[in-house]
Design a protein around this motif. Structure first.
Motif, short mmCIF file in Angstrom:
data_model
loop_
_atom_site.label_atom_id
_atom_site.label_comp_id
_atom_site.label_asym_id
_atom_site.label_seq_id
_atom_site.Cartn_x
_atom_site.Cartn_y
_atom_site.Cartn_z
N LYS A 23 7.96 6.32 -0.29
CA LYS A 23 7.57 7.21 1.07
C LYS A 23 5.38 6.87 1.34
O LYS A 23 5.02 6.77 2.16
CB LYS A 23 6.86 8.45 0.50
CG LYS A 23 8.07 9.14 1.01
CD LYS A 23 7.96 10.18 0.37
CE LYS A 23 9.56 11.44 0.39
NZ LYS A 23 10.34 11.40 -1.04
N ARG A 24 4.90 5.36 0.44
CA ARG A 24 3.87 5.50 0.85
C ARG A 24 3.15 4.80 2.53
O ARG A 24 1.89 5.14 2.31
CB ARG A 24 3.14 3.88 -0.21
CG ARG A 24 3.63 3.72 -1.83
CD ARG A 24 3.25 2.17 -2.21
NE ARG A 24 4.16 1.99 -1.93
CZ ARG A 24 4.75 0.37 -1.80
NH1 ARG A 24 3.06 0.00 -1.15
NH2 ARG A 24 5.24 0.46 -1.27
N LYS A 25 4.24 4.12 3.19
CA LYS A 25 4.24 4.05 4.24
C LYS A 25 5.25 4.54 5.42
O LYS A 25 5.44 4.09 6.31
CB LYS A 25 3.93 2.62 4.34
CG LYS A 25 3.08 1.74 4.00
CD LYS A 25 3.28 -0.12 3.52
CE LYS A 25 2.56 -0.27 2.42
NZ LYS A 25 2.80 -1.80 2.95
N LEU A 26 4.94 6.00 5.05
CA LEU A 26 5.56 6.96 6.43
C LEU A 26 5.08 6.24 7.95
O LEU A 26 3.86 6.56 7.74
CB LEU A 26 5.80 7.97 5.59
CG LEU A 26 6.63 8.76 3.94
CD1 LEU A 26 6.88 9.82 3.95
CD2 LEU A 26 7.94 8.44 4.70
N ASP A 27 5.95 6.53 8.61
CA ASP A 27 5.60 6.39 9.88
C ASP A 27 4.80 8.44 9.87
O ASP A 27 5.69 8.69 9.56
CB ASP A 27 5.88 5.84 10.79
CG ASP A 27 7.66 6.80 11.26
OD1 ASP A 27 7.31 7.77 11.61
OD2 ASP A 27 8.70 6.08 10.78
N LYS A 28 4.33 8.24 11.26
CA LYS A 28 3.97 9.84 11.62
C LYS A 28 5.06 11.01 11.64
O LYS A 28 4.96 12.19 11.31
CB LYS A 28 2.87 9.71 12.97
CG LYS A 28 1.79 10.91 12.75
CD LYS A 28 1.34 11.10 14.45
CE LYS A 28 0.15 12.16 14.61
NZ LYS A 28 -1.30 11.81 14.51
N ASP A 29 6.24 9.84 12.19
CA ASP A 29 7.00 11.09 12.74
C ASP A 29 7.78 11.45 11.18
O ASP A 29 8.08 12.74 11.72
CB ASP A 29 7.77 10.03 13.46
CG ASP A 29 7.62 10.34 14.76
OD1 ASP A 29 6.40 11.09 15.61
OD2 ASP A 29 7.85 10.09 16.14
N ASN A 30 8.27 10.77 10.82
CA ASN A 30 8.91 10.85 9.08
C ASN A 30 7.51 11.41 8.37
O ASN A 30 8.22 13.09 8.06
CB ASN A 30 8.99 10.16 8.95
CG ASN A 30 10.59 9.07 8.91
OD1 ASN A 30 10.98 9.92 9.71
ND2 ASN A 30 10.20 7.30 9.35
N ALA A 31 6.65 11.59 8.36
CA ALA A 31 5.59 12.44 7.81
C ALA A 31 5.48 13.43 8.23
O ALA A 31 5.62 15.11 7.70
CB ALA A 31 4.59 12.18 7.41
N ALA A 32 5.36 13.99 9.35
CA ALA A 32 5.57 14.68 10.27
C ALA A 32 6.99 15.66 9.90
O ALA A 32 6.88 17.15 9.54
CB ALA A 32 5.86 15.21 11.99
N GLY A 33 7.91 15.13 10.22
CA GLY A 33 9.47 15.60 9.56
C GLY A 33 9.40 16.62 8.29
O GLY A 33 9.31 17.47 7.70
N LEU A 34 8.89 15.92 7.20
CA LEU A 34 8.64 16.04 6.11
C LEU A 34 8.16 17.19 5.38
O LEU A 34 7.84 17.97 5.14
CB LEU A 34 8.28 15.25 5.08
CG LEU A 34 9.64 13.47 4.80
CD1 LEU A 34 8.84 13.30 3.63
CD2 LEU A 34 10.47 14.25 3.58
N GLN A 35 6.35 17.55 6.75
CA GLN A 35 5.90 18.33 6.51
C GLN A 35 6.21 19.58 6.98
O GLN A 35 5.92 20.37 6.64
CB GLN A 35 4.28 17.98 7.67
CG GLN A 35 3.37 18.72 7.49
CD GLN A 35 2.16 17.75 8.20
OE1 GLN A 35 2.36 17.48 9.23
NE2 GLN A 35 1.23 18.20 7.49
N ALA A 36 7.39 19.42 7.91
CA ALA A 36 7.69 20.83 8.40
C ALA A 36 8.24 21.34 7.56
O ALA A 36 8.59 22.22 7.34
CB ALA A 36 7.93 20.37 9.61
N MET A 37 9.16 20.80 6.58
CA MET A 37 10.74 20.96 5.27
C MET A 37 9.13 21.92 4.62
O MET A 37 9.51 22.77 4.26
CB MET A 37 10.97 20.04 5.47
CG MET A 37 12.00 19.47 6.15
SD MET A 37 13.15 18.90 6.09
CE MET A 37 14.18 19.12 4.62
#
Length: 154
Positions: A23-37
């Motif tokens: 997860k070190r270089k997650l793009d913004k969209d994937n990070a936002a998806g994990l953040q929402a969960m």
């Protein structure tokens, strides 16, 4: 660290460390998806910038994985950290729409990926609840136990 804790800590520690490393270089969209969960479990998480959240999640997972792998860290303490982490994942699974079947417990096909993490909660419980023998008490040896069984059964 007790010998029977080594497989528990090694498997979970390596798994979590690797997950954090990925997860070190997650793009913004994937990070936002994990953040929402994650926000379903910890609502203030939604106020953090998504990319910053992704980095924090990565570093947190790598730190927990390394702590589980560190032999000098007491198993009970490592188990508490794992319990908090895995309990959060399980809560996220229960609170995310579409992850469970109608009964609210069993995983849907979409929820299986999260539901499988329940094994970490079981390992955390084992690490936290395992007791050391009382001072001055010799650990039970399998041969001695077997001898007593044979003696008692004639």
């Amino acid at each position: 660290m007790r010998l029977n804790h080594v497989p528990l800590r090694l498997t979970t520690g390596a798994f979590i460390l690797n997950a954090g490393w990925g997860k070190r270089k997650l793009d913004k969209d994937n990070a936002a998806g994990l953040q929402a969960m994650a926000a379903r479990v910890i609502p203030p998480v939604s106020r953090i910038d998504a990319e910053k959240f992704g980095k924090m999640l990565s570093y947190t997972e790598m730190t927990l994985g390394a702590a589980l792998l560190a032999p000098f860290l007491p198993s009970r303490l490592a188990g508490i950290g794992l319990g908090i982490f895995s309990g959060s994942l399980f809560t996220m699974y229960l609170r995310t729409p579409g992850m469970t079947l109608e009964d609210g417990i069993r995983p849907s096909p979409q929820g299986t990926g999260l539901a499988k993490d329940i094994w970490m909660l079981g390992i955390a419980a084992a690490l936290v609840l395992d007791r050391r023998p009382a001072a001055g008490t010799a650990p039970r040896q399998p041969a001695a136990i077997l001898g007593r069984i044979r003696h008692n059964n004639g």
